[in-house]
Design an enzyme around this catalytic site. Structure first.
Site, mmCIF file in Angstrom:
data_model
loop_
_atom_site.group_PDB
_atom_site.id
_atom_site.type_symbol
_atom_site.label_atom_id
_atom_site.label_comp_id
_atom_site.label_asym_id
_atom_site.label_seq_id
_atom_site.Cartn_x
_atom_site.Cartn_y
_atom_site.Cartn_z
ATOM 1 N N TYR A 166 0.809 -1.212 0.000
ATOM 2 C CA TYR A 166 0.000 0.000 0.000
ATOM 3 C C TYR A 166 0.850 1.274 0.000
ATOM 4 O O TYR A 166 0.371 2.335 -0.389
ATOM 5 C CB TYR A 166 -0.930 0.050 1.211
ATOM 6 C CG TYR A 166 -1.910 -1.091 1.334
ATOM 7 C CD1 TYR A 166 -2.249 -1.892 0.245
ATOM 8 C CD2 TYR A 166 -2.509 -1.378 2.562
ATOM 9 C CE1 TYR A 166 -3.146 -2.941 0.371
ATOM 10 C CE2 TYR A 166 -3.417 -2.413 2.692
ATOM 11 C CZ TYR A 166 -3.726 -3.196 1.606
ATOM 12 O OH TYR A 166 -4.608 -4.226 1.742
ATOM 13 N N HIS A 168 0.622 -11.538 2.591
ATOM 14 C CA HIS A 168 -0.441 -10.909 1.809
ATOM 15 C C HIS A 168 -1.011 -11.821 0.733
ATOM 16 O O HIS A 168 -2.207 -11.781 0.434
ATOM 17 C CB HIS A 168 0.098 -9.621 1.175
ATOM 18 C CG HIS A 168 -0.952 -8.608 0.884
ATOM 19 N ND1 HIS A 168 -0.707 -7.260 0.863
ATOM 20 C CD2 HIS A 168 -2.262 -8.727 0.607
ATOM 21 C CE1 HIS A 168 -1.815 -6.597 0.588
ATOM 22 N NE2 HIS A 168 -2.779 -7.465 0.416
#
Length: 364
Positions: free
Chosen positions: A103, A164
């Site tokens: 991110y 992730h």
């Protein structure tokens, strides 16, 4: 007569046909068959993601993909508006902040926390490792990546650290998925990470971890909404049976991803329930998640919506209403993310939702 009832409302011993005896609560119900769908059987939080008072955290605030795309498209590294957004979320009551290496929002999170001067124990920070960091940051794995993120955020630990995606290989990350998990366990031992889990994992990925782990994954963060209730075949049932909490990203997909005029069969149901309970459609969807025992992650830059997203625990939908939304899975299938990673068709993803017919219970 067939009747759907809440498992929490049954107080008598029932016999599960073909299985075992289970204790439930009964409210003056006799001579009836009770039908409980597979989805409602799993409607329970795992009670492992807890705030400082030992209470289950039931909703989280994401600082993710939108800002990564925004920074990339505009060629910028820092977004002051995001700092304000995070501060608004915390000031209004969000406890969980969901971050990730991909991110690129660590700096904004760190500044927001320092400007608010909040106690570290009052906030739950989730972070995630991505194999992308191997080539882009020369990361040697989760240990390297956690040390980097802690330094940028100005923290001494994160509350939960996730892998992730499961595509961690020698080629993509310089290590195997098992190697990465062992590094996560080491981070727990060092106190830099309190809990560990995964994101976007399939059953086969979790089984690979479960065979060798010293510390079991706490959660699996997946795309979850009425049009995708199994990101991959059988994943919700597997996590439920193994005490792994499901977290939902993109829980508001029917509202955020569809334009007016597009087929969106859940919206009339959401609108009707919103009117009944004095809420809006987003609140109904988020409450639906929590009543299924799924922890939704959402985000907004609008402070009014932040307040609305937190105002979902003062009402409760009936089991029939929850099931009505669950049943929308048979009318529409939509995957918003990671299409190349999950080639499964709608039928394949739905197949293990229907492993068996809805359970029939009877008095004995």
């Amino acid at each position: 007569m067939i009747l759907r009832v809440s498992l929490q409302k049954l107080s008598k011993k029932f016999h599960l046909w073909g299985k075992t005896n289970i204790q439930f609560e009964l409210l003056k119900i006799s001579n009836i068959e009770i039908m409980v769908s597979k989805s409602l059987q799993m409607a329970k939080f795992q009670n492992n993601i807890l705030d400082k008072n030992g209470e289950q955290i039931k909703i989280g605030f994401g600082v993710g993909s939108y800002w990564r795309i925004h920074k990339s498209e505009n060629n910028i590294e820092f977004v002051p508006e995001l700092v304000q957004q995070i501060k608004q979320a915390i000031e209004n009551g969000f406890v969980m902040i969901d971050a990730a290496e991909i991110y690129c929002t660590y700096e904004e999170i760190g500044i927001a926390l320092r400007e608010l001067n909040v106690k570290r124990e009052d906030i739950w920070i989730t972070d995630k490792y991505i194999n992308w960091s191997y080539t882009n940051l020369n990361s040697t794995g989760p240990i390297f990546s956690v040390n980097r993120s802690l330094k940028i955020m100005g923290l001494d630990h994160v509350d939960m650290y996730l892998l992730h995606t499961p595509d961690i290989t020698e080629e993509s990350a310089g290590m195997t998925i098992v190697d990465a998990w062992k590094q996560c366990e080491q981070l727990v031992k060092e106190g830099k990470v309190k809990n560990i889990g995964v994101s976007n994992f399939r059953v086969k990925d979790l089984e690979e971890i479960m065979k060798v782990c010293e510390i079991k994954p706490m959660c699996n963060q997946i795309e979850f909404h009425p049009y995708l209730q199994q990101q991959s075949p059988g994943i919700r049932e597997y996590c439920y049976k193994n005490g792994i909490q499901i977290e939902a990203f993109s829980p508001l997909t029917p509202i955020t991803k569809f334009k007016e005029g597009e087929e969106n069969p859940v919206m009339p149901i959401l609108s009707r329930l919103a009117q009944k309970y004095g809420k809006n459609e987003s609140q109904i969807l988020l409450r639906w998640c929590t009543q299924l025992g799924v922890l939704p992650l959402t985000t907004t830059s609008n402070e009014k919506r932040i307040v609305e997203y937190l105002s979902i625990f003062d009402f409760e939908m009936s089991p029939e209403e929850i099931q009505e939304i669950v049943d929308i899975k048979d009318k529409k299938f939509f995957r918003g993310w990671m299409h190349q990673f999950y080639p499964e068709t709608a039928d394949e993803c739905l197949s293990l939702i229907h492993i068996s017919e809805p359970t029939r219970l009877r008095c004995i």
